[in-house]
Enzyme design. Structure first.
Site, PDB file in Angstrom:
ATOM      1  N   HIS A 275     -47.913 -34.899  -3.711  1.00  0.00           N
ATOM      2  CA  HIS A 275     -47.272 -33.885  -2.869  1.00  0.00           C
ATOM      3  C   HIS A 275     -47.996 -32.547  -3.036  1.00  0.00           C
ATOM      4  CE1 HIS A 275     -44.733 -30.307  -2.783  1.00  0.00           C
ATOM      5  NE2 HIS A 275     -44.080 -30.850  -1.782  1.00  0.00           N
ATOM      6  N   ASN A 276     -48.250 -32.177  -4.276  1.00  0.00           N
ATOM      7  CA  ASN A 276     -48.918 -30.902  -4.517  1.00  0.00           C
ATOM      8  C   ASN A 276     -50.349 -30.910  -3.992  1.00  0.00           C
ATOM      9  OD1 ASN A 276     -46.549 -30.388  -5.891  1.00  0.00           O
ATOM     10  ND2 ASN A 276     -47.547 -29.349  -7.588  1.00  0.00           N
TER      11      ASN A 276
ATOM     12  N   SER B  81     -39.764 -30.427  -6.501  1.00  0.00           N
ATOM     13  CA  SER B  81     -40.531 -29.501  -5.667  1.00  0.00           C
ATOM     14  C   SER B  81     -39.613 -28.541  -4.921  1.00  0.00           C
ATOM     15  CB  SER B  81     -41.378 -30.258  -4.650  1.00  0.00           C
ATOM     16  OG  SER B  81     -42.028 -29.317  -3.812  1.00  0.00           O
TER      17      SER B  81
ATOM     18  N   GLU C 240     -50.173 -30.323  -0.471  1.00  0.00           N
ATOM     19  CA  GLU C 240     -49.836 -28.897  -0.300  1.00  0.00           C
ATOM     20  C   GLU C 240     -51.109 -28.028  -0.353  1.00  0.00           C
ATOM     21  OE1 GLU C 240     -46.662 -27.589  -3.016  1.00  0.00           O
ATOM     22  OE2 GLU C 240     -47.878 -25.835  -3.426  1.00  0.00           O
TER      23      GLU C 240
ATOM     24  N   LYS D  51     -45.079 -36.604  -7.054  1.00  0.00           N
ATOM     25  CA  LYS D  51     -45.009 -35.137  -7.020  1.00  0.00           C
ATOM     26  C   LYS D  51     -46.424 -34.530  -7.069  1.00  0.00           C
ATOM     27  CE  LYS D  51     -43.631 -30.826  -7.413  1.00  0.00           C
ATOM     28  NZ  LYS D  51     -44.224 -30.039  -8.387  1.00  0.00           N
TER      29      LYS D  51
END
Ligand code: NBP
Length: 479
Positions: A186-187, A128, A190, A183
């Protein structure tokens, strides 16, 4: 000298990661399907370190030290399988194939299992930080076997971002697809992080009449406090930017339809599959979808009533919005981390949430001051069942709660959509509520489908004979 790492796929991400390895002293063998990209990279940046130019995968592999480390940075999906198929016959037992793209974690699990049978390591790595992060230090989330991390970890840690205390923002996550899963979440966070910022902006603009330039100041101030983060910082930049062509704030010239590449949607799909309520992330993905339905929205503007209720804004409305933003943001993180806990159970991953929060501190898009506190919340053996239950966060929410409720009420009264502000509040209230209307849902399910229910006052599973004499019988559990 043989290269310590090979990179195949030299579009923006691959090229920048290759440069990052080289700048950190590693010899990097370069390969791209079309040689032009390899040559362009060497022409522009060949003096940054030791690169070995190769034209074929055979040549790439032949130039690597053992165990070989080959990083694939091609488009996610079919191209990754195609490159793996070409690499496998060229590699020896113990070699490591690394996929640093945005692959779906189920693909990573499938690939890892297939390659393990051949004696090869396959490591799905979440990276990232976008283009700039890839070059200057991303946050890196590697999965795969613990053994492969011994040979690969030091290189990844070297090129990763470093937290304030010098810790690399890279740590082995857990086996097979765990890195890509983390990940993905995480996105997802986000998405929610950006949506709550958007909702705050809309409320300040539409309810309080604050123009983008004034808001740029406000977001800059907010960036000094508990909201301090990369996304708040760049919000101030974007809101303060004036379009050269029209002289208007750029945000007023940009079409109001938000794109998405899929990782937010994947997060929500996984949440649905696992029964993990990532409602803030889901609302963020749907808010983007609705924004993109421009033609339908144009009709809605014509035919739908827009009656609103007059409200008097509280004197400190800006501060109220800040607190609502902070509380909603905490809920997004809590939901994302809760989903990691669910996934750990589902896939047998040992996910250390304090370490994961730690490696999001720098390099990645959701980097934020808050992550230090999240790390602290998950330190030690007693893991909270939910981030919001830890004293630091339950107190923070308690402080923000009156403002959060006021802001959601105002948004509703004024007809300003605030899907994440309001759904996060509903999640919070759902968590703390003594009785939920799920009792009625279960009664209805029993009525039309004999799905049975459990009672609050005795053990067992029951069914009411709704179409008979409505007596209750003991029943097999069909929940
Ligand atoms: P792209 O996703 O745009 O992919 C372009 C690369 O894939 C080129 O090197 C291209 O080779 C190669 N490629 C394709 Br397309 N099909 C191929 C095939 N069948 N065989 C071999 N190579 C093939 O590159 P990117 O934007 O650098 O992203 C790489 C990965 O990193 C993706 O998974 C992406 O989702 C992820 N990612 C991107 C970002 C970002 O900010 N862009 C951030 C984080 C993660 P060619 O030059 O010969 O066409």
């Amino acid at each position: 000298m043989p290269a310590q790492i090979g990179v195949t796929g030299l579009a923006v991400m691959g090229a920048n990661l290759a440069r990052n390895f080289a700048r950190n002293g590693y010899t990097v063998a370069l390969h791209n399907r079309s040689v032009a990209k390899t040559d362009a990279l060497l022409a522009a940046h060949g003096d940054e370190g030791d690169f070995i130019r190769t034209e074929t995968l055979e040549e790439l592999v032949a130039n690597l030290e053992s165990p070989r480390r080959v990083m694939i940075m091609v488009k996610a999906g079919g191209p990754v399988d195609s490159v793996i198929d070409q690499l496998v016959p060229l590699l020896d037992e113990g070699d490591i194939i690394i996929d640093g793209g945005n692959s779906h974690y189920t693909d990573t699990r499938r690939r890892e299992a297939a390659l393990a049978e051949k004696g090869l390591h396959f490591v799905g790595v979440g990276v990232s930080g976008g283009e700039e992060g890839a070059l200057l230090g991303p946050s890196i989330m590697p999965g795969g076997s613990a053994e492969s991390y011994k040979a690969l970890g030091p290189l990844l840690e070297k090129i990763s971002a470093k937290a304030d205390d010098g810790t690399p923002c890279c740590a082995w996550i857990s086996t097979d697809g765990a890195g890509h899963f983390v990940k993905m979440v995480h996105n997802g966070i986000e998405y929610a992080d950006m949506q709550v910022i958007g909702e705050a902006y809309d409320l300040l603009r539409s309810a309080a009449g604050l123009e983008p330039a004034a808001q740029a100041e406000i977001f800059s101030q907010w960036n000094e406090g508990e909201l301090s983060s990369f996304l708040i910082e760049i919000t101030a930049e974007v809101l303060g930017h004036v379009d050269a062509a029209t002289g208007k704030p750029l945000v007023d010239v940009i079409q109001d339809s938000a794109g998405q590449k899929g990782t937010g949607r994947w997060t929500v799909q996984s949440g649905l599959d696992m029964g993990s309520p990532v409602s803030a992330i889901a609302e963020s993905v749907f808010a983007r979808s609705l924004s993109s339905q421009r033609e339908i929205r144009a009709v809605g503007q014509q035919v739908l009533a827009g009656e609103t209720t007059e409200v008097t804004l509280p004197e400190n409305f800006v501060e109220d919005v800040r607190q609502a933003l902070f509380a909603s943001k905490l809920v997004s993180y809590a939901q994302g981390l809760d989903m990691l806990t669910s996934a750990a159970g589902e896939y047998g991953w040992e996910l250390k949430l304090d370490e994961i929060a730690g490696l999001w501190r720098e390099g990645c898009i959701i980097r934020a001051a808050l992550l230090k506190d999240i790390m602290a919340a998950y330190k030690g053996d007693a893991q909270p069942a939910n981030l919001l239950f830890t004293p630091a966060f339950s107190e923070a929410i308690a402080k923000a709660l009156p403002a959060w409720r006021r802001v959601v009420a105002i948004a509703v009264q004024l007809g300003i959509p605030a899907p994440v502000f309001s759904s996060s509040l509903a999640y919070y209230d759902g968590l703390r509520r003594d009785r939920l209307p799920a009792a009625l849902t279960q009664g209805l399910r029993d009525f039309f489908g004999a799905h049975t229910y459990r009672r609050t006052d005795k053990e067992g599973t029951f069914h009411t004979l709704w179409s008979g004499d409505r007596t209750e019988i003991a029943a097999e559990d069909t929940h």
